[in-house]
Design a protein around this motif. Structure first.
Motif, PDB file in Angstrom:
ATOM      1  N   LEU A  60      71.329  26.933   3.935  1.00  0.00           N
ATOM      2  CA  LEU A  60      70.296  26.392   4.820  1.00  0.00           C
ATOM      3  C   LEU A  60      68.912  26.662   4.239  1.00  0.00           C
ATOM      4  CD1 LEU A  60      71.428  27.452   8.423  1.00  0.00           C
ATOM      5  CD2 LEU A  60      71.991  25.356   7.157  1.00  0.00           C
ATOM      6  N   THR A  61      68.049  25.687   4.411  1.00  0.00           N
ATOM      7  CA  THR A  61      66.622  25.869   4.152  1.00  0.00           C
ATOM      8  C   THR A  61      65.916  25.664   5.481  1.00  0.00           C
ATOM      9  OG1 THR A  61      66.807  25.038   1.892  1.00  0.00           O
ATOM     10  CG2 THR A  61      64.610  25.047   2.869  1.00  0.00           C
ATOM     11  N   ILE A  62      65.129  26.662   5.894  1.00  0.00           N
ATOM     12  CA  ILE A  62      64.468  26.610   7.192  1.00  0.00           C
ATOM     13  C   ILE A  62      62.964  26.693   6.971  1.00  0.00           C
ATOM     14  CG2 ILE A  62      64.252  27.667   9.467  1.00  0.00           C
ATOM     15  CD1 ILE A  62      67.012  28.893   9.031  1.00  0.00           C
ATOM     16  N   GLY A  63      62.266  25.599   7.269  1.00  0.00           N
ATOM     17  CA  GLY A  63      60.819  25.586   7.084  1.00  0.00           C
ATOM     18  C   GLY A  63      60.467  25.910   5.648  1.00  0.00           C
ATOM     19  N   SER A  64      59.562  26.848   5.484  1.00  0.00           N
ATOM     20  CA  SER A  64      59.141  27.243   4.141  1.00  0.00           C
ATOM     21  C   SER A  64      59.920  28.440   3.617  1.00  0.00           C
ATOM     22  CB  SER A  64      57.640  27.565   4.138  1.00  0.00           C
ATOM     23  OG  SER A  64      57.359  28.613   5.049  1.00  0.00           O
ATOM     24  N   ASP A  65      60.911  28.889   4.387  1.00  0.00           N
ATOM     25  CA  ASP A  65      61.709  30.043   3.959  1.00  0.00           C
ATOM     26  C   ASP A  65      62.835  29.551   3.055  1.00  0.00           C
ATOM     27  OD1 ASP A  65      63.097  32.338   3.579  1.00  0.00           O
ATOM     28  OD2 ASP A  65      63.285  32.861   5.701  1.00  0.00           O
ATOM     29  N   THR A  66      62.645  29.667   1.762  1.00  0.00           N
ATOM     30  CA  THR A  66      63.648  29.186   0.803  1.00  0.00           C
ATOM     31  C   THR A  66      64.336  30.352   0.093  1.00  0.00           C
ATOM     32  OG1 THR A  66      61.923  29.009  -0.900  1.00  0.00           O
ATOM     33  CG2 THR A  66      62.389  27.037   0.416  1.00  0.00           C
ATOM     34  N   THR A  67      64.345  31.517   0.728  1.00  0.00           N
ATOM     35  CA  THR A  67      64.957  32.692   0.110  1.00  0.00           C
ATOM     36  C   THR A  67      66.419  32.407  -0.241  1.00  0.00           C
ATOM     37  OG1 THR A  67      63.525  34.091   1.452  1.00  0.00           O
ATOM     38  CG2 THR A  67      65.420  35.143   0.393  1.00  0.00           C
ATOM     39  N   GLU A  68      66.756  32.615  -1.503  1.00  0.00           N
ATOM     40  CA  GLU A  68      68.096  32.315  -1.986  1.00  0.00           C
ATOM     41  C   GLU A  68      69.133  33.175  -1.265  1.00  0.00           C
ATOM     42  OE1 GLU A  68      71.031  30.424  -4.157  1.00  0.00           O
ATOM     43  OE2 GLU A  68      68.883  29.978  -4.174  1.00  0.00           O
ATOM     44  N   ASN A  90      72.290  33.881  13.443  1.00  0.00           N
ATOM     45  CA  ASN A  90      70.918  34.390  13.423  1.00  0.00           C
ATOM     46  C   ASN A  90      69.922  33.389  12.854  1.00  0.00           C
ATOM     47  OD1 ASN A  90      71.654  36.893  14.541  1.00  0.00           O
ATOM     48  ND2 ASN A  90      72.232  37.671  12.503  1.00  0.00           N
ATOM     49  N   VAL A  91      70.160  32.114  13.168  1.00  0.00           N
ATOM     50  CA  VAL A  91      69.225  31.060  12.742  1.00  0.00           C
ATOM     51  C   VAL A  91      68.153  30.931  13.820  1.00  0.00           C
ATOM     52  CG1 VAL A  91      68.978  28.642  12.137  1.00  0.00           C
ATOM     53  CG2 VAL A  91      71.069  29.864  11.534  1.00  0.00           C
ATOM     54  N   PRO A  92      66.869  30.943  13.472  1.00  0.00           N
ATOM     55  CA  PRO A  92      65.815  30.825  14.489  1.00  0.00           C
ATOM     56  C   PRO A  92      66.024  29.597  15.363  1.00  0.00           C
ATOM     57  CG  PRO A  92      64.858  31.413  12.390  1.00  0.00           C
ATOM     58  CD  PRO A  92      66.301  31.111  12.118  1.00  0.00           C
ATOM     59  N   ALA A  93      66.085  29.824  16.689  1.00  0.00           N
ATOM     60  CA  ALA A  93      66.280  28.713  17.614  1.00  0.00           C
ATOM     61  C   ALA A  93      65.056  27.809  17.616  1.00  0.00           C
ATOM     62  CB  ALA A  93      66.546  29.256  19.018  1.00  0.00           C
ATOM     63  N   GLY A  94      65.299  26.515  17.824  1.00  0.00           N
ATOM     64  CA  GLY A  94      64.217  25.539  17.847  1.00  0.00           C
ATOM     65  C   GLY A  94      63.786  25.066  16.474  1.00  0.00           C
ATOM     66  N   SER A  95      64.381  25.594  15.405  1.00  0.00           N
ATOM     67  CA  SER A  95      63.966  25.228  14.050  1.00  0.00           C
ATOM     68  C   SER A  95      64.747  24.010  13.542  1.00  0.00           C
ATOM     69  CB  SER A  95      64.188  26.405  13.092  1.00  0.00           C
ATOM     70  OG  SER A  95      65.567  26.740  13.041  1.00  0.00           O
ATOM     71  N   THR A  96      64.131  23.298  12.611  1.00  0.00           N
ATOM     72  CA  THR A  96      64.812  22.212  11.903  1.00  0.00           C
ATOM     73  C   THR A  96      65.339  22.762  10.596  1.00  0.00           C
ATOM     74  OG1 THR A  96      63.368  20.544  12.884  1.00  0.00           O
ATOM     75  CG2 THR A  96      64.551  19.934  10.880  1.00  0.00           C
ATOM     76  N   VAL A  97      66.619  22.604  10.374  1.00  0.00           N
ATOM     77  CA  VAL A  97      67.239  23.181   9.181  1.00  0.00           C
ATOM     78  C   VAL A  97      67.724  22.062   8.260  1.00  0.00           C
ATOM     79  CG1 VAL A  97      67.953  25.241  10.428  1.00  0.00           C
ATOM     80  CG2 VAL A  97      69.526  23.306  10.255  1.00  0.00           C
ATOM     81  N   LEU A  98      67.679  22.339   6.972  1.00  0.00           N
ATOM     82  CA  LEU A  98      68.257  21.461   5.960  1.00  0.00           C
ATOM     83  C   LEU A  98      69.484  22.147   5.399  1.00  0.00           C
ATOM     84  CD1 LEU A  98      68.281  18.998   4.050  1.00  0.00           C
ATOM     85  CD2 LEU A  98      66.807  20.306   2.511  1.00  0.00           C
ATOM     86  N   ALA A  99      70.657  21.540   5.610  1.00  0.00           N
ATOM     87  CA  ALA A  99      71.918  22.123   5.132  1.00  0.00           C
ATOM     88  C   ALA A  99      72.340  21.413   3.852  1.00  0.00           C
ATOM     89  CB  ALA A  99      72.996  21.980   6.200  1.00  0.00           C
ATOM     90  N   THR A 100      72.644  22.207   2.835  1.00  0.00           N
ATOM     91  CA  THR A 100      73.159  21.678   1.573  1.00  0.00           C
ATOM     92  C   THR A 100      74.599  22.144   1.431  1.00  0.00           C
ATOM     93  OG1 THR A 100      70.970  21.764   0.557  1.00  0.00           O
ATOM     94  CG2 THR A 100      72.860  21.600  -0.921  1.00  0.00           C
ATOM     95  N   ILE A 101      75.535  21.182   1.405  1.00  0.00           N
ATOM     96  CA  ILE A 101      76.964  21.483   1.385  1.00  0.00           C
ATOM     97  C   ILE A 101      77.525  20.987   0.056  1.00  0.00           C
ATOM     98  CG2 ILE A 101      79.165  21.151   2.565  1.00  0.00           C
ATOM     99  CD1 ILE A 101      77.500  20.466   5.078  1.00  0.00           C
ATOM    100  N   SER A 102      78.144  21.875  -0.702  1.00  0.00           N
ATOM    101  CA  SER A 102      78.610  21.503  -2.037  1.00  0.00           C
ATOM    102  C   SER A 102      79.865  22.264  -2.404  1.00  0.00           C
ATOM    103  CB  SER A 102      77.520  21.784  -3.081  1.00  0.00           C
ATOM    104  OG  SER A 102      77.190  23.161  -3.095  1.00  0.00           O
TER     105      SER A 102
END
Length: 546
Positions: free
Chosen positions: A67-75, A92-104
């Motif tokens: 997941l990438t959440i906002g500007s938090d791109t911590t590996e 423990n994903v911040p509620a109300g956030s938009t997440v980008l999920a990368t599935i591979s």
């Protein structure tokens, strides 16, 4: 003192009270808070979950979900592997956030999806808002996809470079309306072999794409390959033999046929009813026949500025002939000729030392189409000058031609006088006023006419010996720096001979007669400026060159 300890004691109790180990902002064990300001969570949490399958609906274990959440791109901060059933849950994903999920997963396509984690679960504490990606299907990328490329003439498109993209290579099903997903697989560029075949490795097979992209009803398939092919020069002569290709190819069609034969588009205007023409140039007199296109200002080129030519079809190698000459078409002027890689655009650069500002130069072109073999010629002219720095009109010289009778080196009646300006001048219906002077006396009022152009039979001996040697376009002769007139007639004994060696033998050109006429009747310089009615130019007469 008792009052003091009554205040401090609760503080000490809170400091030693329950902990918040799950990080939801609420002390663990508290169920009925009596003060929202004390126990309301500061960082409500949620989860992201789903199941990863292949296109045959079989679970994919050990697939990576990040997941990438906002500007938090911590590996690795928000990432898990799917279990044996392909399930995953990230907590423990911040509620109300938009997440980008990368599935591979190795050997499968990568899918990226965005989702919104709910900010409210209906109860407090808020630690169970779930964003479900639903069923996630990934296409296997372990197949080879090939195409046969032919030129529009049926030849194998040897050496053509091609690019391929498969879409969709992944799919999300049974997810909420807030989930959006995209998945494509782009292959490395491939080059066509001697048979015109291009092969793309590590791609989804047609069956993989068809299973994902074809609706259960079996109606229209939305799964396809997108193929791009660059234009190709099969024989390596620098001329494009066939154009490129850019179109989608239905995966179900490829599945049924097993292979696909692709015919490239014809090269630009290759054959057919299309003619070989000059499409674009910065010298419009070459291309257009209108009076506007012939004006000097439209054909003004800065000294040293290249002449640009764009043809509708590539020009056959070494077939372009370009000749530059002066107003009289006597001698050729050096030109540097350079073409682009495909042969349909040229740049001609005149020698700066051989072109003078304000003067007219003629250009003749001949070229052969590399496609149809058609031969075309073009003729036009340009004037050398920078549009930003117009030059004022001046009288450059006044001379005459000795006739067969009379005194040599003396202007006798019946002889031709030629006056030359420092730049080309467009002529109008108005007549140019001039006076031959001898001292303060006006000896003769001529009516100078513009130079009629090379090969003209009039005015007789005025321009004898100036027969054109290079076939310039005399029909479009609209501007000239030279004007002429005949000094009386041979039989006119009232006009005295004029000795040019006399300092008072001069010619005066007066433009004041245009003060009261229509502005359209004004003479115009090479820079498009009218010659003002206050302009009076005067020059000493010089004897003809020997």
């Amino acid at each position: 003192m008792k009052k003091h300890w009554a205040v401090v004691l609760p503080l000490l109790v809170l400091a030693c009270g329950p902990k918040d180990e799950n990080g939801d902002g609420i002390a663990d064990g508290i169920r009925d808070p009596d003060s929202v300001s004390v126990v309301a969570p500061a960082n409500p949490k949620g989860t992201v979950s789903g199941q990863v399958l292949d296109t045959a609906m079989q679970p994919l274990a050990d697939a990576s979900v990040r997941l990438t959440i906002g500007s938090d791109t911590t590996e690795g901060k928000y990432g898990v592997q799917t279990d044996g059933l392909g399930n995953f849950m990230i907590k423990n994903v911040p509620a109300g956030s938009t997440v980008l999920a990368t599935i591979s997963k190795q050997g499968y396509a990568t899918l990226r999806a965005s989702a919104i984690v709910p900010s409210s679960a209906g109860n407090i504490p808020i630690n169970d808002g779930n964003a479900s990606l639903g069923l996630v299907m990934l296409a296997k990328t372990q197949s080879e996809v090939s195409f046969t490329l032919l030129t529009d003439k049926g030849q194998p498109a040897v050496g053509a470079q091609a690019f391929l993209e498969a879409y969709p290579a992944g799919l999300i099903a049974a997810a909420g309306t807030t989930v959006q997903a995209t998945s494509t697989v782009t292959a490395a560029p491939a080059v066509a072999d001697q048979m015109g075949v291009v092969k793309f490795n590590n791609m989804p097979s047609p069956s993989e794409l068809t299973r994902i992209g074809t609706p259960p009803s079996g109606n229209t398939s939305t799964a396809y390959y997108r193929l791009w092919v660059d234009p190709v020069d099969v024989n390596g002569d620098g001329i494009i033999d066939s154009g490129g290709y850019a179109a989608p190819i239905d995966a179900s069609v490829l599945l049924k046929s097993g292979s696909q034969l692709i015919t490239l588009n014809p090269a630009k205007n290759n054959g057919g009813a299309n003619t070989f023409t000059l499409l674009a140039t910065n010298v419009p007199s070459l291309q257009l026949s209108s009076a506007e296109a012939k004006k000097p200002l439209r054909n003004l080129l800065r000294p040293g500025e290249p002449i640009y030519l764009g043809f509708s079809q590539p020009v056959a190698r070494d077939s372009l002939v370009a000749v530059l000459t002066g107003e009289q078409g006597q001698t050729a002027i050096e030109l540097t000729v350079k073409s682009n890689d495909t042969g349909d655009a040229y740049m001609l650069t005149p020698s700066v030392t051989n072109t003078l500002e304000g003067q007219e130069y003629n250009l003749i072109l001949r070229a052969t189409s590399a496609y149809s073999g058609a031969v075309q010629t073009w003729k036009g002219y340009f004037v050398s000058g920078d549009v930003k720095t117009p030059r004022p009109l001046q009288l450059e010289s006044v001379t005459f031609k000795d006739g067969t009778t009379g005194t040599v080196g003396v202007l006798d009646p019946g002889e031709c006088v030629i006056l030359t300006f420092n730049q080309v001048v467009t002529t109008t219906a108005a007549q140019l006023d001039a006076f031959l002077l001898s001292g303060m006396d006006k000896v003769y009022k001529p009516l100078p006419a513009p130079y009629p152009g090379p090969n003209s039979t009039t005015p007789g001996t005025c321009f004898a010996g100036e027969a054109v040697k290079i076939p310039i376009d005399t029909a479009s002769f609209v501007a000239t720096p030279r004007f002429y007139f005949t000094y009386g007639t041979p039989a006119d004994t009232t006009l005295p001979p004029i000795n040019p060696n006399t300092p008072t033998a001069r010619l005066r050109v007066d433009f004041s007669s245009f003060q009261k006429v229509d502005f359209a009747q004004y003479y115009e310089t090479a820079w498009g400026a009218p010659v003002l009615s206050t302009t009076v130019l005067e020059k000493a007469i010089t004897p003809p060159a020997r």
